[in-house]
Write an enzyme that holds these catalytic residues in place. Structure first.
Site, PDB file in Angstrom:
ATOM      1  N   ASP A 165      45.058  46.610  22.958  1.00  0.00           N
ATOM      2  CA  ASP A 165      45.402  45.306  22.536  1.00  0.00           C
ATOM      3  C   ASP A 165      46.046  45.621  21.180  1.00  0.00           C
ATOM      4  O   ASP A 165      47.139  44.758  20.856  1.00  0.00           O
ATOM      5  CB  ASP A 165      44.203  44.611  22.322  1.00  0.00           C
ATOM      6  N   GLU A 388      31.754  52.105  23.480  1.00  0.00           N
ATOM      7  CA  GLU A 388      33.286  51.645  23.826  1.00  0.00           C
ATOM      8  C   GLU A 388      34.269  52.611  23.404  1.00  0.00           C
ATOM      9  O   GLU A 388      35.223  52.799  24.133  1.00  0.00           O
ATOM     10  CB  GLU A 388      33.526  50.283  23.083  1.00  0.00           C
TER      11      GLU A 388
HETATM   12  C1  9WN Z   1      40.929  41.404  25.634  1.00  0.00           C
HETATM   13  C2  9WN Z   1      37.218  44.408  28.338  1.00  0.00           C
HETATM   14  C3  9WN Z   1      38.660  44.483  27.583  1.00  0.00           C
HETATM   15  C4  9WN Z   1      39.294  45.699  28.014  1.00  0.00           C
HETATM   16  C5  9WN Z   1      40.565  46.000  26.831  1.00  0.00           C
HETATM   17  C6  9WN Z   1      40.072  46.061  25.559  1.00  0.00           C
HETATM   18  C7  9WN Z   1      39.188  45.012  25.156  1.00  0.00           C
HETATM   19  C8  9WN Z   1      39.723  42.423  25.295  1.00  0.00           C
HETATM   20  C9  9WN Z   1      39.119  42.076  23.684  1.00  0.00           C
HETATM   21  O1  9WN Z   1      38.126  44.508  26.142  1.00  0.00           O
HETATM   22  O2  9WN Z   1      40.084  43.876  25.304  1.00  0.00           O
HETATM   23  O3  9WN Z   1      41.244  41.952  27.078  1.00  0.00           O
HETATM   24  O4  9WN Z   1      38.633  40.831  23.729  1.00  0.00           O
HETATM   25  O5  9WN Z   1      39.292  42.783  23.163  1.00  0.00           O
HETATM   26  O6  9WN Z   1      41.130  46.261  24.724  1.00  0.00           O
HETATM   27  O7  9WN Z   1      41.197  47.121  27.411  1.00  0.00           O
HETATM   28  O8  9WN Z   1      39.610  45.463  29.232  1.00  0.00           O
HETATM   29  O9  9WN Z   1      36.398  45.636  28.209  1.00  0.00           O
END
Ligand code: 9WN
Length: 416
Positions: A165, A388
């Site tokens: 992101d 994470e």
């Molecule tokens: C938006 C769920 C997701 C991962 C992504 C990570 C994070 C979300 C957020 O979490 O993104 O999709 O709210 O930050 O960057 O890779 O799939 O684990």
């Protein structure tokens, strides 16, 4: 590491037919998370791993899209933007359940192949491959056609679609967007993770602006943010390789998938940056490369026989990623002036990226590096509380804990 504690994380995050990435921070089903999770779950129960993937495929849109998020019912305020923001039920071609309108990187066919191989008898008994193959074809067609961009590569319309992101590569295309002031922004994520480890409010207002732009207008070819990312395209090529294997298993021709895998591998070369020694994303709005070393630019190493594999291994072993010295694989250039060891995708090491790089090292003849990286991945997960992501120098855990893909991929690394 004991498999039992990783399995316990996956049990806690299991919601009957899919696994949430983390109970507090990410309380719905995420697309590429489910594929990574299935890769670990196959060692616990091949049946459950199949279900994980099939529950995502059940949320496929008419145009072939697999959604970034499938929302858990009655859970709107828990994550933003949630189902009330996306209101997918009002958009033509929506699936029966409420979902986001964006996508995530296409690791799904690869996961299907690995889940099948874990228990071919159970897979055959349930007709798993026959049932999911058509969904995978439609998904790849969507990426090839509606998301077909320069050089025949697939393009993405939101930083969330890249899976990374707030990677520094997205700073410039985000800065080029019109000024947006959305006033007070809902940030339920900050109840579960510190602001210093999450994207800023300024980034969030742009994320929401882009999400709204792509929710209401489906002409993605005119989206205000359009990037061609090495990671999505590398996973698409790797997934075409998986489709070839799947097609052969069910009596279909693997040839079109082999040809597509070869075509994408050649096309990726347009993203090669000789000076940086890695691939870089292309900003299709500004018409220029986004030149920085991120782990996305290393990810095409997942392709066996990639002509650039040796150069990528050299970059990995060099000072920018310090393979063998740094913890796992940093998400961003260790020497960059804006490298941050604890901020999300701007430096920290993520377990899914280490898993991908280890796969790539193994299929490109760097077996010792692959073995070491898998061993580190398995060894670091449990003591971090299945974090994470980790500080690439100290291994200090950051972000949420009991994170599903960390547990799943550690389990997979342990079983190799
Ligand atoms: C938006 C769920 C997701 C991962 C992504 C990570 C994070 C979300 C957020 O979490 O993104 O999709 O709210 O930050 O960057 O890779 O799939 O684990």
């Amino acid at each position: 590491m004991s498999a039992a504690s990783a399995i316990a994380v996956l049990e806690r995050n299991w919601r009957g037919s899919y696994t949430v990435p983390a109970a507090g921070l990410y309380p719905h089903q995420w697309s590429w998370d489910s594929a990574f999770i299935a890769i670990g779950l196959r060692h616990v129960s091949a049946r459950r791993a199949q279900q994980e993937l099939e529950s995502l495929f059940a949320a496929q849109w008419d145009d072939g899209r697999l959604p970034q998020i499938v929302f858990t019912r009655d859970n709107d305020g828990a994550y933003s933007p949630g189902p009330l923001f996306w209101r997918s039920e009002r958009i033509p071609g929506h699936p029966p359940m409420s979902t986001a309108g964006l996508v995530q990187p296409p690791n799904h066919a690869w996961a299907v192949q690995l889940v099948h191989e874990a228990d071919p008898a159970e897979s055959a008994r349930r007709g798993f491959l026959e049932r999911v193959y058509p969904a995978l074809l439609r998904w790849h067609d969507y990426l090839r056609t509606i998301r077909g961009g320069p050089n025949g590569l697939t393009f993405l319309v939101h930083p969330w679609e890249t899976g990374m992101d707030n990677a520094p590569t997205w700073d410039a295309p985000l800065a080029a967007l019109p000024e947006v002031d959305l006033g007070e922004i809902e940030r339920p994520d900050l109840q579960h993770a510190d602001q210093s480890e999450r994207p800023s409010n300024a980034e969030y207002s742009r994320y929401l602006y882009l999400a709204a732009a792509n929710r209401d207008e489906w002409d993605v070819s005119a989206a205000p943010f359009r990037v061609v990312d090495p990671l999505a395209n590398a996973l698409l090529a790797r997934s075409e390789e998986a489709l070839a294997a799947i097609a052969a298993e069910i009596g279909q021709s693997p040839e079109p998938h082999r040809a597509e895998r070869a075509r994408l591998t050649t096309a990726l070369d347009a993203l090669w940056d000789a000076e940086l020694g890695c691939y870089v994303p292309w900003d299709d709005v500004a018409g220029r490369p986004l030149r920085a070393r991120t782990v996305s630019g290393i990810s095409p190493i997942v392709l066996a026989g990639l002509p650039r594999a040796d150069e990528l291994v050299a970059t990995l072993r060099g000072p920018h990623f310090a393979l063998g010295e740094a913890v796992l694989v940093p998400s961003y250039d260790l020497l960059a002036s804006d490298f941050d060891p604890s901020l999300y995708w701007r430096g920290p090491s993520w377990f899914n990226m280490a898993w991908l790089v280890a796969e790539g090292l193994a299929v490109n003849g760097a077996d010792d590096d692959a073995r070491r990286l898998r061993a580190d991945l398995a060894a670091l997960a449990e003591p971090s509380g299945y974090a994470e992501y980790l500080d690439p120098w100290t291994a200090a855990p950051h972000g949420t804990r009991s994170f599903s893909w960390t547990a799943a991929l550690a389990l997979d690394a342990l079983s190799r």
